[in-house]
Write an enzyme that holds these catalytic residues in place. Sequence first.
Site, PDB file in Angstrom:
ATOM      1  N   GLN A 156       0.814  -1.226   0.000  1.00  0.00           N
ATOM      2  CA  GLN A 156       0.000   0.000   0.000  1.00  0.00           C
ATOM      3  C   GLN A 156       0.841   1.268   0.000  1.00  0.00           C
ATOM      4  OE1 GLN A 156      -3.110   0.335  -0.597  1.00  0.00           O
ATOM      5  NE2 GLN A 156      -3.912  -1.727  -0.311  1.00  0.00           N
ATOM      6  N   SER A 183       3.311  -4.566  -5.038  1.00  0.00           N
ATOM      7  CA  SER A 183       2.342  -5.016  -6.033  1.00  0.00           C
ATOM      8  C   SER A 183       2.037  -3.816  -6.922  1.00  0.00           C
ATOM      9  CB  SER A 183       1.071  -5.497  -5.317  1.00  0.00           C
ATOM     10  OG  SER A 183       0.081  -5.815  -6.251  1.00  0.00           O
ATOM     11  N   ALA A 184       1.907  -4.062  -8.238  1.00  0.00           N
ATOM     12  CA  ALA A 184       1.784  -2.910  -9.151  1.00  0.00           C
ATOM     13  C   ALA A 184       0.402  -2.271  -9.142  1.00  0.00           C
ATOM     14  CB  ALA A 184       2.133  -3.364 -10.574  1.00  0.00           C
ATOM     15  N   CYS A 205      -9.908  -6.593  -0.385  1.00  0.00           N
ATOM     16  CA  CYS A 205      -8.967  -7.307  -1.245  1.00  0.00           C
ATOM     17  C   CYS A 205      -9.351  -8.753  -1.442  1.00  0.00           C
ATOM     18  CB  CYS A 205      -7.575  -7.281  -0.629  1.00  0.00           C
ATOM     19  SG  CYS A 205      -6.890  -5.632  -0.558  1.00  0.00           S
TER      20      CYS A 205
HETATM   21  N1  PLP Z   1      -0.843  -6.593   1.022  1.00  0.00           N
HETATM   22  C1  PLP Z   1      -1.658  -5.548   1.216  1.00  0.00           C
HETATM   23  C2  PLP Z   1      -1.380  -4.597   2.322  1.00  0.00           C
HETATM   24  C3  PLP Z   1      -2.769  -5.353   0.400  1.00  0.00           C
HETATM   25  O1  PLP Z   1      -3.564  -4.321   0.612  1.00  0.00           O
HETATM   26  C4  PLP Z   1      -3.004  -6.282  -0.634  1.00  0.00           C
HETATM   27  C5  PLP Z   1      -4.210  -6.103  -1.443  1.00  0.00           C
HETATM   28  O2  PLP Z   1      -4.762  -6.908  -2.043  1.00  0.00           O
HETATM   29  C6  PLP Z   1      -2.109  -7.352  -0.807  1.00  0.00           C
HETATM   30  C7  PLP Z   1      -1.049  -7.477   0.051  1.00  0.00           C
HETATM   31  C8  PLP Z   1      -2.291  -8.369  -1.894  1.00  0.00           C
HETATM   32  O3  PLP Z   1      -1.767  -7.877  -3.123  1.00  0.00           O
HETATM   33  P1  PLP Z   1      -2.258  -8.494  -4.503  1.00  0.00           P
HETATM   34  O4  PLP Z   1      -3.629  -7.994  -4.750  1.00  0.00           O
HETATM   35  O5  PLP Z   1      -1.265  -7.956  -5.502  1.00  0.00           O
HETATM   36  O6  PLP Z   1      -2.177  -9.965  -4.393  1.00  0.00           O
END
Ligand code: PLP
Length: 380
Positions: A170, A190-191, A316
């Site tokens: 984030q 993460s992009a 998420c």
């Molecule tokens: N870590 C945090 C703090 C997140 O907010 C998210 C959101 O989904 C993730 C990890 C997971 O990332 P991704 O969606 O790229 O798998």
Amino acid sequence: MPKPNAIYLDYNATAPIRPSVIAAMTDALAQAGNPSSVHGFGRIARQSVEEAREKIAAFIDSAAPQLIFTSGGTEANNSAIAYSGRKRVLVSAIEHDSVRLVRKDAELIPVDENGLVRLNALEQMLKTNPEPALVSVMLANNETGVIQDIAAISALAKKYDALVHTDAVQALGKMKIDCRALGADMLTLSAHKAGGPQGVGVLVFSDAVPLAAMIKGGGQERSRRAGTENVAAIAGFGALIDALSATMPAEIERMRIMQSALEAKITALHPQIELIAANVARLPNTTSLVWTGYKSDMQLMRLDMSGVAVSAGSACSSGKVKPSHVLEAMGLPSDQAACALRVSTGWNSRESDIEAFCAAYAMLDQATQRGGEVRMKQTA
Ligand code: PLP
């Protein structure tokens, strides 16, 4: 289908993709070639991947010689937690599920009422068990935006030979990420939270980490992550870094102005509206609000009907509204935690989005007073 004029204020779930990222991905998609092939086509694909890797490493000032591409933040976090070689794992109580739920035997590091890791408690945990641990604490929280002092956590952990991982998903695009200053041994990005493509992330790790491969069956990514690289998404990640290098300070400034305007207006609306962690360092794009008496799912539904998209907390993983483990770990009573809303802005947000949100949010109360039924149902 969302209304064409819908207001999007859910950047922490995912950000709209930037046009320059789409352009870079389109070019990469049009190019044949597997980065592992030795011929010219393969070499062009390899060059895209390596250029992106170098840009990302430079952008986060990574002293770590190792940076592998993954399918996103979730995979990078899973690899860090499960494959670092450490038997004992300590994770903060407010971590994203992709950290928190990887190891059933993970020990939870408590946080204070602002969601900041209790350093004394962490030290006690490290002191009382000589088994070298892995400590994982996120740089910035996805629900509240609260920023942790990772440099202090790393310094403490090092005293007890612990490895440190930080989930910086984030933080990307919303604050400077300086790996050297943070002192962590592993870091996740993460992009898609910053305007890059979904489905690509990185795990950065130092030589101190004997990282084993979670996905096996090929020599890609220095044998740490098998499978043909997602070249177009990786090229998109590289283009995201170009965009951030050019515009991040100005974007942060705009987000900060919108956040101040939002928080001033919202708190003036009703005495029962509370800002979460208002007085500690937070990301400039994230506001967590509690309006006790109005359940999050009802707020979300009404706002959605007004064309405003926000989130109840962590959207998420499930799309379902469940009590927030983050707010609960911060000691918020469950009747309040059940009434939380997250508003998050980003690179393409406008001040008019904030105004639209505030107008729709104010209507929640009026709609309830008119009908009476919503509040009664929610408080029952
Ligand atoms: N870590 C945090 C703090 C997140 O907010 C998210 C959101 O989904 C993730 C990890 C997971 O990332 P991704 O969606 O790229 O798998």
